[in-house]
Design an enzyme around this catalytic site. Structure first.
Site, mmCIF file in Angstrom:
data_model
loop_
_atom_site.group_PDB
_atom_site.id
_atom_site.type_symbol
_atom_site.label_atom_id
_atom_site.label_comp_id
_atom_site.label_asym_id
_atom_site.label_seq_id
_atom_site.Cartn_x
_atom_site.Cartn_y
_atom_site.Cartn_z
ATOM 1 N N ALA A 47 0.797 -1.233 0.000
ATOM 2 C CA ALA A 47 0.000 0.000 0.000
ATOM 3 C C ALA A 47 0.836 1.293 0.000
ATOM 4 O O ALA A 47 0.642 2.152 -0.873
ATOM 5 C CB ALA A 47 -0.974 -0.038 1.176
ATOM 6 N N ARG A 88 -5.146 -0.537 -9.314
ATOM 7 C CA ARG A 88 -5.501 -1.452 -8.219
ATOM 8 C C ARG A 88 -6.501 -0.732 -7.303
ATOM 9 O O ARG A 88 -6.255 0.409 -6.910
ATOM 10 C CB ARG A 88 -4.249 -1.868 -7.419
ATOM 11 C CG ARG A 88 -3.223 -2.623 -8.271
ATOM 12 C CD ARG A 88 -2.192 -3.321 -7.415
ATOM 13 N NE ARG A 88 -2.741 -4.495 -6.772
ATOM 14 C CZ ARG A 88 -2.107 -5.169 -5.822
ATOM 15 N NH1 ARG A 88 -0.922 -4.777 -5.389
ATOM 16 N NH2 ARG A 88 -2.661 -6.250 -5.290
ATOM 17 N N GLN A 197 3.885 -13.610 -1.265
ATOM 18 C CA GLN A 197 4.680 -12.450 -0.832
ATOM 19 C C GLN A 197 5.397 -12.717 0.487
ATOM 20 O O GLN A 197 6.463 -12.159 0.747
ATOM 21 C CB GLN A 197 3.784 -11.211 -0.652
ATOM 22 C CG GLN A 197 3.207 -10.644 -1.937
ATOM 23 C CD GLN A 197 1.808 -11.146 -2.189
ATOM 24 O OE1 GLN A 197 1.500 -12.308 -1.903
ATOM 25 N NE2 GLN A 197 0.949 -10.316 -2.738
ATOM 26 N N ASP A 238 -4.187 -2.333 3.912
ATOM 27 C CA ASP A 238 -4.403 -1.624 2.647
ATOM 28 C C ASP A 238 -5.456 -0.533 2.775
ATOM 29 O O ASP A 238 -5.466 0.414 1.993
ATOM 30 C CB ASP A 238 -4.810 -2.616 1.552
ATOM 31 C CG ASP A 238 -3.593 -3.414 1.127
ATOM 32 O OD1 ASP A 238 -3.272 -4.409 1.796
ATOM 33 O OD2 ASP A 238 -2.924 -3.003 0.159
HETATM 34 O O1 MRU Z 1 -1.172 -7.397 -3.183
HETATM 35 P P1 MRU Z 1 -0.086 -6.729 -2.398
HETATM 36 O O2 MRU Z 1 1.176 -7.511 -2.350
HETATM 37 O O3 MRU Z 1 0.132 -5.304 -2.834
HETATM 38 O O4 MRU Z 1 -0.670 -6.686 -0.927
HETATM 39 C C1 MRU Z 1 0.105 -6.116 0.087
HETATM 40 C C2 MRU Z 1 -0.515 -6.213 1.417
HETATM 41 O O5 MRU Z 1 -1.598 -6.721 1.592
HETATM 42 C C3 MRU Z 1 0.216 -5.557 2.536
HETATM 43 O O6 MRU Z 1 0.012 -6.228 3.732
HETATM 44 C C4 MRU Z 1 -0.302 -4.113 2.683
HETATM 45 O O7 MRU Z 1 -0.271 -3.453 1.453
HETATM 46 C C5 MRU Z 1 0.462 -3.352 3.674
HETATM 47 S S1 MRU Z 1 2.088 -2.978 3.118
HETATM 48 C C6 MRU Z 1 2.865 -2.024 4.262
#
Ligand code: MRU
Length: 342
Positions: A47, A88, A197, A238
């Site tokens: 995010a 997104r 991830q 997010d």
């Molecule tokens: O789909 P992504 O990899 O962008 O999702 C990321 C997450 O869900 C993280 O936990 C969130 O963005 C917080 S990042 C500090």
């Protein structure tokens, strides 16, 4: 580690996260279209990182514009903003970053700045946002470190680390700050299907920092909690609604319910730019549905039988009742969130 995202010589630079852990490669993006593509294809993700990337997308759109008057330039930037916003839907930081940049452009327009001054103002703001993001993560870390045990095991889900921000991280920032303060922390990283991830990015970061980390598959968390192996959970977010409901990577909700059942504290670490007070609760959070191939394939190889139905919501919502505290750069917020987040 170098910044996940940067701005140099009129280009946006990002670490290509789709190639980690195999290689650490930087991509240079001269225009907003390639920034939008990098966000959509998750070369840059997380995010806070996509918030800054969106903002820098506007900076490069301005820099390479041939508009001769401020009004035409502003209209071009609005169009670039629309393209960037369509990449997104879930992380509110993306909209926050783009709108912050467009607001600055609008202020310059109102102040009757010329085209060059407007471009210069946006570039300065972009550089400020890069620095701010790192500072914010360090402040989140120093507030949150106090919540972690002196000696213990912390579970995290997905990647809310340096790679998800400009640097340092939110959830991993809390862990880093605790380790820097002398706490002995061991991390369990959920692998985080479907895109992994947790295994690919969180483990990559922690191994590089010599912070002890063990990867577990997502379905192991409950059993590990039951065996007393997890002292607390820290995740990122997010989008956080006004009542404290938290949208984060799919699977976060299951972890929160399990933590609640076992009496394990569940903490969310996020900058205030992740808080969306316009949403009364998390039910209205736009949840991104991503390609079915993310589920049916692993690293390009199909593992699912042909013909099977697939769904792939990329995020879920954890009700505020399961969240023990929200750690922000301004301090730790405890329930009742409806009152205290404001
Ligand atoms: O789909 P992504 O990899 O962008 O999702 C990321 C997450 O869900 C993280 O936990 C969130 O963005 C917080 S990042 C500090």
């Amino acid at each position: 580690m170098q910044r996940t995202i940067d701005y140099k010589n009129g280009k946006v630079i990002v670490i290509d996260q789709t190639r980690i852990p195999h290689e650490l490669v930087e991509l240079e993006m001269p225009d907003y279209e390639s920034v939008a593509d990098a966000i959509k294809t998750m070369k840059v993700r997380g995010a806070p990182a996509i918030g800054v990337a969106g903002a820098l997308g506007i900076v490069v759109a301005a820099r390479h514009s041939s508009a001769s008057d401020p009004k035409s330039l502003y209209e071009e930037l609005e169009q670039a903003g629309d393209t960037l916003k369509k990449t997104r839907p879930t992380a509110v930081n993306l909209f926050w970053g783009i709108d912050r940049m467009l607001d600055a452009a609008h202020a310059a327009l109102k102040a009757e700045s010329n085209v060059d001054d407007m471009k210069h103002a946006l570039e300065s703001l972009g550089k400020l946002m890069l620095q701010e993001d790192e500072d914010i993560c360090r402040r989140i870390g120093s507030h949150g470190a106090s919540l972690l045990p002196q000696n213990g095991d912390v579970l995290t889900h997905c990647n809310a680390g340096a790679l998800a921000c400009v640097g340092y991280g939110t959830a991993l920032g809390v862990i880093r700050a605790a380790v820097e303060a002398g706490k002995r922390i061991h991390v369990y990283a959920d692998e985080t299907r479907p895109r992994l991830q947790g295994m690919k990015l969180t483990c990559f970061e922690l191994v590089r920092d010599n912070i002890p980390v063990t990867v577990i598959s997502d379905n192991m968390a409950g059993s590990f909690m039951r065996k007393g192996k997890i002292d607390c959970v820290v995740v990122g977010a997010d989008r956080i609604a006004a009542n404290g409901d938290v949208a984060n990577k799919i699977g976060t909700y299951s972890v929160a319910v399990l933590a609640h059942h076992h009496g394990i504290p569940f903490y969310v670490a996020a900058p205030t730019s992740t808080i969306d007070l316009s949403l009364a609760n998390g039910d209205d959070t736009p949840i991104e549905e991503r390609s079915h191939e993310e589920v049916t394939h692993i690293d390009g190889h199909r593992i699912a039988p042909m013909g099977v139905e697939v769904v792939n919501p990329s995020f879920d919502v954890t009700p505020a009742a399961y969240v023990n505290a929200i750690i922000t750069e301004k301090g730790i917020v405890y329930p009742p969130y409806k009152k205290n987040l404001r």
